[in-house]
Scaffold this active site. Structure first.
Site, PDB file in Angstrom:
ATOM      1  N   SER A   1       1.029  -1.383   0.049  1.00  0.00           N
ATOM      2  CA  SER A   1       0.224  -0.294   0.336  1.00  0.00           C
ATOM      3  C   SER A   1       1.114   0.997   0.248  1.00  0.00           C
ATOM      4  O   SER A   1       1.519   1.907   0.634  1.00  0.00           O
ATOM      5  CB  SER A   1      -1.023  -0.158   1.128  1.00  0.00           C
ATOM      6  OG  SER A   1      -1.371   1.665   1.012  1.00  0.00           O
TER       7      SER A   1
ATOM      8  N   ILE B   1       7.217   1.502   3.960  1.00  0.00           N
ATOM      9  CA  ILE B   1       8.800   1.374   2.844  1.00  0.00           C
ATOM     10  C   ILE B   1       8.150   1.482   1.724  1.00  0.00           C
ATOM     11  O   ILE B   1       8.815   1.603   0.722  1.00  0.00           O
ATOM     12  CB  ILE B   1       9.118  -0.008   3.621  1.00  0.00           C
ATOM     13  CG1 ILE B   1       9.422  -0.193   4.456  1.00  0.00           C
ATOM     14  CG2 ILE B   1       9.607  -1.007   2.427  1.00  0.00           C
ATOM     15  CD1 ILE B   1       9.422  -1.504   5.883  1.00  0.00           C
ATOM     16  N   CYS B   2       6.819   1.203   1.044  1.00  0.00           N
ATOM     17  CA  CYS B   2       6.239   1.256   0.571  1.00  0.00           C
ATOM     18  C   CYS B   2       6.850   2.380  -0.409  1.00  0.00           C
ATOM     19  O   CYS B   2       6.673   3.192  -1.466  1.00  0.00           O
ATOM     20  CB  CYS B   2       4.900   0.842   0.070  1.00  0.00           C
ATOM     21  SG  CYS B   2       4.793  -0.913   0.899  1.00  0.00           S
ATOM     22  N   ASP B   3       6.107   3.930   0.583  1.00  0.00           N
ATOM     23  CA  ASP B   3       6.047   5.327   0.376  1.00  0.00           C
ATOM     24  C   ASP B   3       7.322   5.389  -0.379  1.00  0.00           C
ATOM     25  O   ASP B   3       7.296   6.094  -1.225  1.00  0.00           O
ATOM     26  CB  ASP B   3       5.835   6.210   1.107  1.00  0.00           C
ATOM     27  CG  ASP B   3       5.882   6.931   1.676  1.00  0.00           C
ATOM     28  OD1 ASP B   3       7.242   7.929   1.352  1.00  0.00           O
ATOM     29  OD2 ASP B   3       4.889   7.973   1.381  1.00  0.00           O
TER      30      ASP B   3
ATOM     31  N   THR C   1       8.573   3.547  -3.783  1.00  0.00           N
ATOM     32  CA  THR C   1       7.782   4.550  -4.977  1.00  0.00           C
ATOM     33  C   THR C   1       8.133   6.107  -5.553  1.00  0.00           C
ATOM     34  O   THR C   1       8.825   5.859  -6.552  1.00  0.00           O
ATOM     35  CB  THR C   1       6.201   4.642  -4.819  1.00  0.00           C
ATOM     36  OG1 THR C   1       5.689   3.448  -4.561  1.00  0.00           O
ATOM     37  CG2 THR C   1       5.619   5.118  -5.963  1.00  0.00           C
TER      38      THR C   1
END
Length: 175
Positions: A58, A63-65, A68
């Protein structure tokens, strides 16, 4: 569709991932994802380009932030022959909101929420949470997978440098 219990962990707990384990040299499976403007996007929409597909659980997690944002920063140095796709199970509304707030404008954020077709085809669909396993795929101009990384724990970063090297090799035709 194979289920692989223990293919990924979260806080020490094993989770089930649905789909095959892709390997370099495999043909890239097609998919149908949804862009932030609700238009469908398939692998064929970027035919002839090298694709770096960054898969995250998500966009609204740390970490996803970071993953990306990192690929968004790297995008301009890779040139116009590379398309970077970020795939999550977030709703298209979330993709639009997050990308706008984060200033992410060189990565195409795509939702697998509708059918999980990407996750099922690329082996990233986490069954228990209906999200995606963090992973990276590089697909060359001929739609062959040239690099794969399935991150074994949700709380770990992918190997950014290895993925970027794989993109450069695919651009040079050395994959």
């Amino acid at each position: 569709m194979p289920d692989r219990f223990g293919a990924v962990t979260l806080a020490g707990n094993s989770l089930t991932v649905r789909g095959p384990v892709l390997q370099p040299g495999d043909p890239a499976p097609n998919f149908r994802l949804t862009a932030g403007d609700w238009r469908p996007v398939t692998l064929g929409d970027s035919a002839g380009m090298v694709r770096l597909i960054s898969v995250v659980g998500s966009l609204e997690t740390d970490i996803c932030d970071a993953q990306t944002r990192r690929f968004n920063e790297e995008a301009s140095a890779l040139g116009d022959e590379v398309m970077i796709l970020t795939v999550s199970a977030d709703l298209p509304f979330t993709l639009n909101r997050w990308c706008g707030a984060a200033g992410v404008d060189r990565v195409l954020a795509l939702s697998d929420h509708m059918a999980m077709s990407f996750g099922d085809a690329y082996g990233t669909h986490i069954v228990e949470s209906r999200t995606e396993q963090r992973s990276i795929f590089v697909v060359d101009r001929e739609n062959t997978v040239s690099y794969v990384e399935y991150v074994p724990d949700i709380d770990l970063h992918p190997d950014y440098e290895a993925a970027l090297t794989a993109v450069r090799q695919a651009l040079a035709g050395d994959d």
